[in-house]
Design an enzyme around this catalytic site. Structure first.
Site, PDB file in Angstrom:
ATOM      1  N   PHE A   1     -14.649  30.065 102.792  1.00 49.53           N
ATOM      2  CA  PHE A   1     -15.092  28.838 102.145  1.00 49.53           C
ATOM      3  C   PHE A   1     -14.366  27.632 102.719  1.00 49.53           C
ATOM      4  O   PHE A   1     -13.357  27.758 103.405  1.00 49.53           O
ATOM      5  CB  PHE A   1     -14.857  28.915 100.637  1.00 49.53           C
ATOM      6  CG  PHE A   1     -15.677  29.970  99.962  1.00 49.53           C
ATOM      7  CD1 PHE A   1     -17.036  29.810  99.789  1.00 49.53           C
ATOM      8  CD2 PHE A   1     -15.080  31.135  99.511  1.00 49.53           C
ATOM      9  CE1 PHE A   1     -17.795  30.786  99.174  1.00 49.53           C
ATOM     10  CE2 PHE A   1     -15.826  32.120  98.889  1.00 49.53           C
ATOM     11  CZ  PHE A   1     -17.189  31.944  98.723  1.00 49.53           C
TER      12      PHE A   1
ATOM     13  N   LYS B   1      -7.767  33.464  96.950  1.00 53.61           N
ATOM     14  CA  LYS B   1      -7.239  32.147  97.288  1.00 53.61           C
ATOM     15  C   LYS B   1      -5.872  32.336  97.922  1.00 53.61           C
ATOM     16  O   LYS B   1      -5.039  33.075  97.399  1.00 53.61           O
ATOM     17  CB  LYS B   1      -7.104  31.281  96.036  1.00 53.61           C
ATOM     18  CG  LYS B   1      -8.413  30.899  95.388  1.00 53.61           C
ATOM     19  CD  LYS B   1      -8.188  30.070  94.125  1.00 53.61           C
ATOM     20  CE  LYS B   1      -7.655  28.688  94.451  1.00 53.61           C
ATOM     21  NZ  LYS B   1      -7.566  27.838  93.229  1.00 53.61           N
TER      22      LYS B   1
ATOM     23  N   GLU C   1      -5.121  23.110  98.002  1.00 53.80           N
ATOM     24  CA  GLU C   1      -3.964  24.000  97.972  1.00 53.80           C
ATOM     25  C   GLU C   1      -3.990  25.066  99.054  1.00 53.80           C
ATOM     26  O   GLU C   1      -3.054  25.846  99.168  1.00 53.80           O
ATOM     27  CB  GLU C   1      -3.869  24.674  96.599  1.00 53.80           C
ATOM     28  CG  GLU C   1      -3.755  23.697  95.436  1.00 53.80           C
ATOM     29  CD  GLU C   1      -2.468  22.897  95.472  1.00 53.80           C
ATOM     30  OE1 GLU C   1      -1.496  23.365  96.105  1.00 53.80           O
ATOM     31  OE2 GLU C   1      -2.437  21.811  94.876  1.00 53.80           O
ATOM     32  N   GLY C   2      -5.070  25.159  99.819  1.00 52.90           N
ATOM     33  CA  GLY C   2      -5.113  26.185 100.848  1.00 52.90           C
ATOM     34  C   GLY C   2      -6.523  26.637 101.163  1.00 52.90           C
ATOM     35  O   GLY C   2      -7.425  25.817 101.324  1.00 52.90           O
ATOM     36  N   PHE C   3      -6.725  27.940 101.194  1.00 51.41           N
ATOM     37  CA  PHE C   3      -7.970  28.507 101.696  1.00 51.41           C
ATOM     38  C   PHE C   3      -8.514  29.536 100.707  1.00 51.41           C
ATOM     39  O   PHE C   3      -7.787  30.081  99.883  1.00 51.41           O
ATOM     40  CB  PHE C   3      -7.729  29.159 103.058  1.00 51.41           C
ATOM     41  CG  PHE C   3      -7.076  28.229 104.037  1.00 51.41           C
ATOM     42  CD1 PHE C   3      -7.835  27.372 104.814  1.00 51.41           C
ATOM     43  CD2 PHE C   3      -5.689  28.179 104.149  1.00 51.41           C
ATOM     44  CE1 PHE C   3      -7.236  26.493 105.694  1.00 51.41           C
ATOM     45  CE2 PHE C   3      -5.078  27.303 105.031  1.00 51.41           C
ATOM     46  CZ  PHE C   3      -5.856  26.454 105.804  1.00 51.41           C
TER      47      PHE C   3
ATOM     48  N   ASP D   1      -8.244  19.211  85.094  1.00 50.33           N
ATOM     49  CA  ASP D   1      -9.286  19.031  86.113  1.00 50.33           C
ATOM     50  C   ASP D   1     -10.570  19.757  85.715  1.00 50.33           C
ATOM     51  O   ASP D   1     -11.173  20.470  86.523  1.00 50.33           O
ATOM     52  CB  ASP D   1      -8.792  19.512  87.476  1.00 50.33           C
ATOM     53  CG  ASP D   1      -9.614  18.925  88.630  1.00 50.33           C
ATOM     54  OD1 ASP D   1     -10.298  17.894  88.417  1.00 50.33           O
ATOM     55  OD2 ASP D   1      -9.574  19.487  89.736  1.00 50.33           O
TER      56      ASP D   1
END
Length: 393
Positions: A99, A122, A104-106, A206
């Site tokens: 994705f 994640k 925060e990353g991948f 969020d």
């Protein structure tokens, strides 16, 4: 409709609502594209099949998320993505899809090579990933995404999460006009999640359609806890720092005032509006991606609502009151009456009432999730809510 269709719908529209981390130094944030992307078909996003021809570097370059950023930073991010893929494979998972990188990353759609279970992983080095793992380990609720496990690889924290059919952002694009009963069923799940979180001294910070995951209207959960704040005193407002998404943030959070769980109620009200109207955020600036500054966003809320001076926080030290009450002095609308934006939409009276209460400008007047769940509109829904149709059919 298949997975790719839903993603393409929103990429084509160019709607990007970026989340703002509490530590705005990540390369994605300097580029303005900072989405958390962990379930299947997260929106807006791109995906690529994990095959021998897949090139992470070309994938990222084709999406132009590093425009204006020094090349070495882009290369570093590509290297981190490749490192995450190695760690995931070593942990016994087959990567099916990659994705779009998030704040925060991948994130990757994967299959457990032993059980053949489909999951999402994640992987990130930033604090938000560790925060999410810490929060989710302590939570067990049907309306909150369940953490299946974690593992580390070098300095990366990896979260193993369930894979949902889609997120609410994509679901709304596919369905357009949802039946009221489906809207209420989804909103009930969101409010149940918030009630549970707030009772456990957690503020999500969020809540938005991109962070609500769905198999069908009766199977919905809230996820993406990278911006979560805990533990908090739910009975006393404090300033816990700034996080979230500008287009869906509450006025007090935008103004850097002390806040509490009511910030989540505001954001959930925006979600309810989006479901009821099929429109993007009520207070999202036309032609922009939602990443405008907080001051302009507050002014937009005041203008579109016709906020009256008597609807501002009474605390004289409130930034919201001190800096913005002058903008409301010309308002001819009576305090407590229907906000101006309601004149633009023909909403069912019960939905309009709920949205208006949840979007009360002064956080003191927003009902809690528990109070909202006791409203009569939720009492008549089947519980559990049946699956009326398959997502994407």
């Amino acid at each position: 409709m298949n997975d790719v269709d839903a993603t393409d719908t929103f990429v084509g529209q160019g709607k990007f609502r970026g989340a703002i981390s509490t530590s705005p130094s990540h390369i994605m944030q300097t580029c303005g594209f900072i989405q958390q992307m962990f379930p299947v078909e997260m929106s807006p996003g791109i995906e690529s099949e994990d095959d021998p021809n897949y090139d992470v570097n070309m994938d990222i370059q084709s999406f132009n998320i590093f425009d204006g950023v020094h090349e070495t930073e882009a290369e570093a991010s590509v290297a981190l993505c490749a490192e995450a893929r190695v760690g995931i494979n070593k942990a016994g998972f087959v990567i099916l899809k990659t994705f779009t990188p998030g704040a925060e990353g991948f994130a990757f759609a994967c299959m457990d090579s032993k059980t053949c279970e489909h999951v999402v992983i994640k992987a990130g080095q930033r604090q938000g990933t560790a925060t999410e793992a810490t929060v989710l380990r302590a939570l067990t609720h049907p309306s909150v995404v369940q953490l299946k496990g974690t593992f580390t690889y070098n300095k990366m924290t990896c979260l193993i999460l369930p894979r949902y059919r889609t997120d609410l952002y994509c679901y709304l694009a596919a369905k357009r006009n949802l039946p009221i009963c489906d809207i209420l069923a989804i909103q009930r799940s969101v409010l149940r999640a918030l009630q549970y979180l707030h009772n456990n001294s957690i503020i999500h910070r969020d809540i938005k359609s991109e962070n609500i995951f769905i198999n069908h209207p009766g199977d919905v959960c809230v996820g993406d806890f990278g911006a979560a704040c805990f533990p908090v005193d739910i009975n006393a407002n404090r300033y816990y720092g700034w996080a979230g998404t500008i287009a869906t943030n509450s006025p007090e959070l935008l103004a850097r005032d002390p806040y509490g769980p009511a910030v989540d109620i505001w954001s959930a009200g925006i979600v309810l509006f989006e479901m009821a109207t099929g429109q993007n955020s009520l207070f999202e600036r036309d032609g922009l991606d939602g990443n405008c500054d907080s001051e302009r966003q507050i002014k937009l809320i005041i203008r579109r609502s016709g906020t009256h001076p008597n609807e501002f926080p009474i605390n004289p030290t409130s930034n919201l009151r001190r800096q913005y009450i002058g903008l409301a002095k010309r308002s001819s609308r009576k305090p407590g009456s229907r906000p101006l934006w309601t004149n633009l939409y023909e909403l069912p009276i019960d939905l309009e009432y709920l949205i208006c209460k949840m979007l009360s400008f002064d956080a003191r007047h927003r009902p809690s999730a528990e109070v909202l769940l006791n409203h009569s509109v939720f009492q008549t829904l089947p519980d559990p809510y049946p699956n009326p149709m398959e997502v994407g059919d």
